[in-house]
Scaffold this motif. Sequence first.
Motif, PDB file in Angstrom:
ATOM      1  N   GLY A  39       0.800  -1.211   0.000  1.00 36.93           N
ATOM      2  CA  GLY A  39       0.000   0.000   0.000  1.00 36.93           C
ATOM      3  C   GLY A  39       0.831   1.259   0.000  1.00 36.93           C
ATOM      4  O   GLY A  39       2.066   1.221  -0.050  1.00 36.93           O
ATOM      5  N   PRO A  40       0.192   2.410   0.088  1.00 35.54           N
ATOM      6  CA  PRO A  40       0.899   3.699   0.044  1.00 35.54           C
ATOM      7  C   PRO A  40       1.681   3.955   1.330  1.00 35.54           C
ATOM      8  O   PRO A  40       1.391   3.380   2.380  1.00 35.54           O
ATOM      9  CB  PRO A  40      -0.231   4.711  -0.117  1.00 35.54           C
ATOM     10  CG  PRO A  40      -1.405   4.052   0.551  1.00 35.54           C
ATOM     11  CD  PRO A  40      -1.265   2.596   0.248  1.00 35.54           C
ATOM     12  N   GLU A  41       2.658   4.824   1.243  1.00 34.63           N
ATOM     13  CA  GLU A  41       3.367   5.268   2.437  1.00 34.63           C
ATOM     14  C   GLU A  41       2.513   6.318   3.135  1.00 34.63           C
ATOM     15  O   GLU A  41       1.864   7.143   2.500  1.00 34.63           O
ATOM     16  CB  GLU A  41       4.717   5.870   2.083  1.00 34.63           C
ATOM     17  CG  GLU A  41       5.487   6.339   3.313  1.00 34.63           C
ATOM     18  CD  GLU A  41       6.828   6.972   2.983  1.00 34.63           C
ATOM     19  OE1 GLU A  41       7.743   6.857   3.805  1.00 34.63           O
ATOM     20  OE2 GLU A  41       6.930   7.585   1.899  1.00 34.63           O
ATOM     21  N   VAL A  42       2.503   6.262   4.466  1.00 37.75           N
ATOM     22  CA  VAL A  42       1.767   7.231   5.272  1.00 37.75           C
ATOM     23  C   VAL A  42       2.737   7.880   6.245  1.00 37.75           C
ATOM     24  O   VAL A  42       3.499   7.192   6.930  1.00 37.75           O
ATOM     25  CB  VAL A  42       0.613   6.567   6.046  1.00 37.75           C
ATOM     26  CG1 VAL A  42      -0.084   7.592   6.931  1.00 37.75           C
ATOM     27  CG2 VAL A  42      -0.379   5.932   5.089  1.00 37.75           C
ATOM     28  N   VAL A  43       2.718   9.204   6.303  1.00 39.54           N
ATOM     29  CA  VAL A  43       3.553   9.952   7.236  1.00 39.54           C
ATOM     30  C   VAL A  43       2.637  10.549   8.288  1.00 39.54           C
ATOM     31  O   VAL A  43       1.743  11.341   7.975  1.00 39.54           O
ATOM     32  CB  VAL A  43       4.349  11.066   6.523  1.00 39.54           C
ATOM     33  CG1 VAL A  43       5.148  11.882   7.540  1.00 39.54           C
ATOM     34  CG2 VAL A  43       5.272  10.470   5.472  1.00 39.54           C
ATOM     35  N   VAL A  44       2.849  10.161   9.542  1.00 38.27           N
ATOM     36  CA  VAL A  44       2.039  10.633  10.662  1.00 38.27           C
ATOM     37  C   VAL A  44       2.825  11.696  11.425  1.00 38.27           C
ATOM     38  O   VAL A  44       3.932  11.423  11.911  1.00 38.27           O
ATOM     39  CB  VAL A  44       1.676   9.480  11.612  1.00 38.27           C
ATOM     40  CG1 VAL A  44       0.851  10.003  12.792  1.00 38.27           C
ATOM     41  CG2 VAL A  44       0.927   8.384  10.865  1.00 38.27           C
ATOM     42  N   VAL A  45       2.288  12.891  11.529  1.00 34.44           N
ATOM     43  CA  VAL A  45       2.940  13.987  12.246  1.00 34.44           C
ATOM     44  C   VAL A  45       2.198  14.220  13.556  1.00 34.44           C
ATOM     45  O   VAL A  45       0.993  14.482  13.557  1.00 34.44           O
ATOM     46  CB  VAL A  45       2.959  15.280  11.408  1.00 34.44           C
ATOM     47  CG1 VAL A  45       3.664  16.394  12.180  1.00 34.44           C
ATOM     48  CG2 VAL A  45       3.646  15.042  10.066  1.00 34.44           C
ATOM     49  N   LEU A  46       2.934  14.125  14.672  1.00 32.92           N
ATOM     50  CA  LEU A  46       2.347  14.318  15.995  1.00 32.92           C
ATOM     51  C   LEU A  46       2.323  15.801  16.351  1.00 32.92           C
ATOM     52  O   LEU A  46       3.328  16.494  16.209  1.00 32.92           O
ATOM     53  CB  LEU A  46       3.155  13.554  17.047  1.00 32.92           C
ATOM     54  CG  LEU A  46       3.397  12.071  16.765  1.00 32.92           C
ATOM     55  CD1 LEU A  46       4.267  11.464  17.864  1.00 32.92           C
ATOM     56  CD2 LEU A  46       2.078  11.313  16.646  1.00 32.92           C
ATOM     57  N   GLY A  47       1.198  16.271  16.834  1.00 30.93           N
ATOM     58  CA  GLY A  47       1.063  17.681  17.173  1.00 30.93           C
ATOM     59  C   GLY A  47       1.667  18.033  18.517  1.00 30.93           C
ATOM     60  O   GLY A  47       1.947  17.166  19.355  1.00 30.93           O
ATOM     61  N   TYR A  48       1.849  19.325  18.729  1.00 30.10           N
ATOM     62  CA  TYR A  48       2.390  19.878  19.970  1.00 30.10           C
ATOM     63  C   TYR A  48       1.420  20.943  20.463  1.00 30.10           C
ATOM     64  O   TYR A  48       0.758  21.618  19.668  1.00 30.10           O
ATOM     65  CB  TYR A  48       3.765  20.492  19.704  1.00 30.10           C
ATOM     66  CG  TYR A  48       4.405  21.172  20.891  1.00 30.10           C
ATOM     67  CD1 TYR A  48       5.023  20.429  21.888  1.00 30.10           C
ATOM     68  CD2 TYR A  48       4.390  22.559  21.006  1.00 30.10           C
ATOM     69  CE1 TYR A  48       5.610  21.045  22.982  1.00 30.10           C
ATOM     70  CE2 TYR A  48       4.973  23.191  22.099  1.00 30.10           C
ATOM     71  CZ  TYR A  48       5.587  22.422  23.087  1.00 30.10           C
ATOM     72  OH  TYR A  48       6.170  23.038  24.159  1.00 30.10           O
ATOM     73  N   GLY A  49       1.332  21.113  21.783  1.00 37.51           N
ATOM     74  CA  GLY A  49       0.402  22.082  22.365  1.00 37.51           C
ATOM     75  C   GLY A  49       0.455  23.435  21.692  1.00 37.51           C
ATOM     76  O   GLY A  49       1.508  24.066  21.641  1.00 37.51           O
ATOM     77  N   ASN A  50      -0.673  23.888  21.164  1.00 38.63           N
ATOM     78  CA  ASN A  50      -0.741  25.118  20.387  1.00 38.63           C
ATOM     79  C   ASN A  50      -1.786  26.047  20.996  1.00 38.63           C
ATOM     80  O   ASN A  50      -2.984  25.768  20.967  1.00 38.63           O
ATOM     81  CB  ASN A  50      -1.116  24.806  18.941  1.00 38.63           C
ATOM     82  CG  ASN A  50      -0.614  25.838  17.961  1.00 38.63           C
ATOM     83  OD1 ASN A  50       0.352  25.578  17.245  1.00 38.63           O
ATOM     84  ND2 ASN A  50      -1.241  27.004  17.892  1.00 38.63           N
ATOM     85  N   ALA A  82      -7.398  19.783  20.608  1.00 36.94           N
ATOM     86  CA  ALA A  82      -7.305  21.141  21.169  1.00 36.94           C
ATOM     87  C   ALA A  82      -6.864  21.030  22.619  1.00 36.94           C
ATOM     88  O   ALA A  82      -7.670  21.181  23.539  1.00 36.94           O
ATOM     89  CB  ALA A  82      -8.644  21.847  21.038  1.00 36.94           C
ATOM     90  N   VAL A  83      -5.593  20.770  22.836  1.00 37.05           N
ATOM     91  CA  VAL A  83      -5.066  20.539  24.180  1.00 37.05           C
ATOM     92  C   VAL A  83      -4.744  21.848  24.889  1.00 37.05           C
ATOM     93  O   VAL A  83      -5.098  22.046  26.049  1.00 37.05           O
ATOM     94  CB  VAL A  83      -3.810  19.642  24.121  1.00 37.05           C
ATOM     95  CG1 VAL A  83      -3.226  19.446  25.512  1.00 37.05           C
ATOM     96  CG2 VAL A  83      -4.141  18.299  23.477  1.00 37.05           C
ATOM     97  N   ALA A  84      -4.068  22.748  24.208  1.00 41.46           N
ATOM     98  CA  ALA A  84      -3.610  23.983  24.840  1.00 41.46           C
ATOM     99  C   ALA A  84      -4.322  25.232  24.337  1.00 41.46           C
ATOM    100  O   ALA A  84      -4.109  26.321  24.855  1.00 41.46           O
ATOM    101  CB  ALA A  84      -2.102  24.150  24.629  1.00 41.46           C
ATOM    102  N   GLY A  85      -5.156  25.093  23.323  1.00 38.92           N
ATOM    103  CA  GLY A  85      -5.812  26.259  22.744  1.00 38.92           C
ATOM    104  C   GLY A  85      -7.172  25.906  22.181  1.00 38.92           C
ATOM    105  O   GLY A  85      -7.645  24.776  22.310  1.00 38.92           O
ATOM    106  N   PRO A  86      -7.819  26.849  21.501  1.00 42.70           N
ATOM    107  CA  PRO A  86      -9.186  26.635  21.024  1.00 42.70           C
ATOM    108  C   PRO A  86      -9.289  25.804  19.748  1.00 42.70           C
ATOM    109  O   PRO A  86     -10.371  25.328  19.414  1.00 42.70           O
ATOM    110  CB  PRO A  86      -9.682  28.069  20.765  1.00 42.70           C
ATOM    111  CG  PRO A  86      -8.437  28.826  20.410  1.00 42.70           C
ATOM    112  CD  PRO A  86      -7.353  28.241  21.258  1.00 42.70           C
ATOM    113  N   VAL A  87      -8.162  25.653  19.031  1.00 41.09           N
ATOM    114  CA  VAL A  87      -8.180  24.948  17.746  1.00 41.09           C
ATOM    115  C   VAL A  87      -7.320  23.689  17.851  1.00 41.09           C
ATOM    116  O   VAL A  87      -6.220  23.735  18.412  1.00 41.09           O
ATOM    117  CB  VAL A  87      -7.645  25.861  16.617  1.00 41.09           C
ATOM    118  CG1 VAL A  87      -7.710  25.143  15.282  1.00 41.09           C
ATOM    119  CG2 VAL A  87      -8.438  27.158  16.569  1.00 41.09           C
ATOM    120  N   PRO A  88      -7.801  22.560  17.349  1.00 38.02           N
ATOM    121  CA  PRO A  88      -6.995  21.343  17.404  1.00 38.02           C
ATOM    122  C   PRO A  88      -5.634  21.532  16.737  1.00 38.02           C
ATOM    123  O   PRO A  88      -5.516  22.220  15.718  1.00 38.02           O
ATOM    124  CB  PRO A  88      -7.850  20.321  16.645  1.00 38.02           C
ATOM    125  CG  PRO A  88      -9.244  20.809  16.795  1.00 38.02           C
ATOM    126  CD  PRO A  88      -9.136  22.308  16.773  1.00 38.02           C
TER     127      PRO A  88
END
Length: 227
Positions: A39-50, A82-88
């Motif tokens: 299958g295709p390659e998938v790149v998963v980017v982990l978010g940081y508190g924003n 949305a851990v640290a702010g209003p937008v995920p």
Amino acid sequence: MRATTVAAAAVLAVLCWGEFEHWRSSRRWLGTARGAGAGPEVVVVLGYGNRGTRANVVNRWRVRAGLRSRTPGARLILTGGAVAGPVPEATVMATYARRACGYAGPLATETASRTTWENVVNVAPLLEDAGRIAVVSHALHAEKARLWLWRLRPDLAARLTRGREYRFGEWILAKPALAVLGRRGLRAMLPPPVTRAAGGDTRRQHGPMCCVRCVRTMCCALSGVRS
């Protein structure tokens, strides 16, 4: 002069240690070519508190690291609630990827996660068709997510490949601190210390979580990859 030389050597040693820890961490808990599917390659980017509605410096860097980790045809998944702010976090990263980086390829967002474990749990269903999976964050954080995936879905973890989050000299001043924090988090997932049991037997006291060695053995048995 001597004190200055010693101080400079100490600083250099700390910076080199930070580089080494990130380099080594970027190569841990990967799958093998045998585990990769068609299958295709998938790149998963982990978010940081924003805190705001625009991607902060860490999330901007993570998006760029994710984009440079792609191969032609790869799909990008951005994860974080949305851990640290209003937008995920995933939403602000997606906006940055599209508008600032000009990314026009396939993209999915996961906007409910509040922890690294939830990142992995919530993204796993989106990885079923992936042939290769790269997880991108700073190196020790990405390693932690890969380890969680081994615990949750060893069949998917067998498809893990290296992202391109590690670059020599990039974030060099922050790498020692990130390494300390990252090692602390990973240490909590390591086997507990050996204790002396009744009768003189040396045993490991297992807590609620399986030890890494047991997990590694289990994963290898299930997926057929080398530990």
